[in-house]
Design an enzyme around this catalytic site. Sequence first.
Site: not given
Length: 604
Positions: A291-292
């Site tokens: 993810g981020s």
Amino acid sequence: MTVVDRAKNTRLRVWVLFFAFVASFGAVLWRAFDLQYVQRERLARIAEEECHKTVRLNPIRGDILDRNGEKMAVSLEADSVFMDPSKLENPGAVFAQLAAALELDKAELEKKAKDNSSFMFVKRQITPEEAARVEALNLKGVGLAKEPRRFYPNNFLAAHLLGFAGVDSQGLEGLEMALDKYLRGDVDVRRVRRDALGRTFLDRVQEDSDQNKGHTVVLTLDRRVQHITEKALAKAVEESGAKGGMALVVRPRTGEVLASAVFPSFNPNVFGSYPVPRRRNRVLTDAFDPGSTFKVFVVSAALEEGVVSPLDVINCERGTYKIAGHTIHDTSPHGFLTVNKVVKVSSNIGAAKIGEKLGSQTLYEYLTRFSFGRKTGIDVPGESSGLLRSAKNWHKLDLANVAFGQGVSVTGLQLTMAMSALANDGWLMQPYVVAEILDASGRVVVRNQPRPLREAVSSETAQKVRRMLRMVVTPGGTGQRAEPEGYPAAGKTGTAQKLDKATGTYSDKRFFSSFVGFVPFDDPQLAILVALDEPWPQTYGGVVAGPAFREIAEAVLPLYDVPSRLPPVIQGDGPAEKEPKKKPVPDVLPVKNPVSSPNPAPVL
């Protein structure tokens, strides 16, 4: 018959009796000589075989200690029940009594006895209560032997990292398996004996069993840090409603692992009571979409290549961006953001556009320099390499997805070490858990030292990225809840959608949420990862994982005499103020050994 004839007969009988006596006495003497001298060795061997039997018992495994000399795994004596089936007076009754005393199946015990005519273990490493019950039975041909049993005094603590050893003193998982050739001692040889009443007992052939003991292993692990980390992780999992989680604490400048935790854990003293998946060291084995948290490495590559600078402006399209027939969304709509703020507010669109500027092949090369898609080389078995497909197979959408952490899989260890590289002025270190190994005399036979793998990015780029990561935990950033009191931190949040295998699409209800960072920001002493599997209803990494990061940092830093201070303030969106001058710190935290030795040794 005349008197003379009778006298002759008497003399004859006397001589016959005399010669018979002499012959008999001579036969006895010869037999005695034959038994005592001619057949002495053969008869002694038969007698030895009749009343003695050599038994090979488990070797005594060496201890595993933490960096401060605290015991993590030791070997203690436990009773094992054995029998000689050929000496049982009433086998059926004996089997029934032993089965009841030791909670065994009588039929299986009888079958086992048929296959072992002279010696067999009935049950090994029994409890003191079971031993007392067997002794009370006083069965002929049945006895107790002392064997070493592996014991983990801290129960659940660091179970996934330590692993466990089996009943035959062989390492089965974790460090116990990886270091088995060092930990396993020499076989302990003993003799089974029977007294005149048929009772069986043991004589130890070697009086000093410590000479057979395996090597002592000293870890980089700190039992105090491990306890703090496991406690914070368990709290985060329970409060977030997650299925489970993992946490890792590393020294970024050396690669020393101070703590490695998986929740839920298991007790290695009774490892067979837990299903195999629960015993898996997910920090090493399980790969997940980052993810981020991945955005920071994309930005690092772009800065290193000079395709962007911290104050360059990116149009984030008010939260909606179409690419290759698909739409990318941001959690909150943003217009024009600097690269600094793309990281601070974690814009998917901003990261995708930075990835486009960089290009597939260049991005791929930088990601491999951070060790994504390859193993880190840690000295613990079971490490996965994650998944990073060759850039030759990327399409335009693939590049965008990778840029904000989808379509790529990493392990918790890879992610932590990559973040550690940014904290370590761009240098990626090889993680390690074993500090040194000592033989029975205290001589160091193996000693590990910090090992740089490669320069992922330059020191200048690493410093720029660190300032961006500092903004993430300040007001307006996604990781505000991760900021420890009195210690300025830096890091990145991640809230990755999990792939639904049934539909082949990303789920909007199942997430892998994380926070990974380092502290203090301007003098990194710890790199910490906290990751939670499917928290609900709150899912954002900064909300569910950030507080655990803060809790670990606040408790651990004082243990290493890192002074608390007010965090530096980063104003607005421009470059941060100049980093304070770093105080000197030791390259490796001291390891307290039970025995010190000046002898050099090879690296493990």
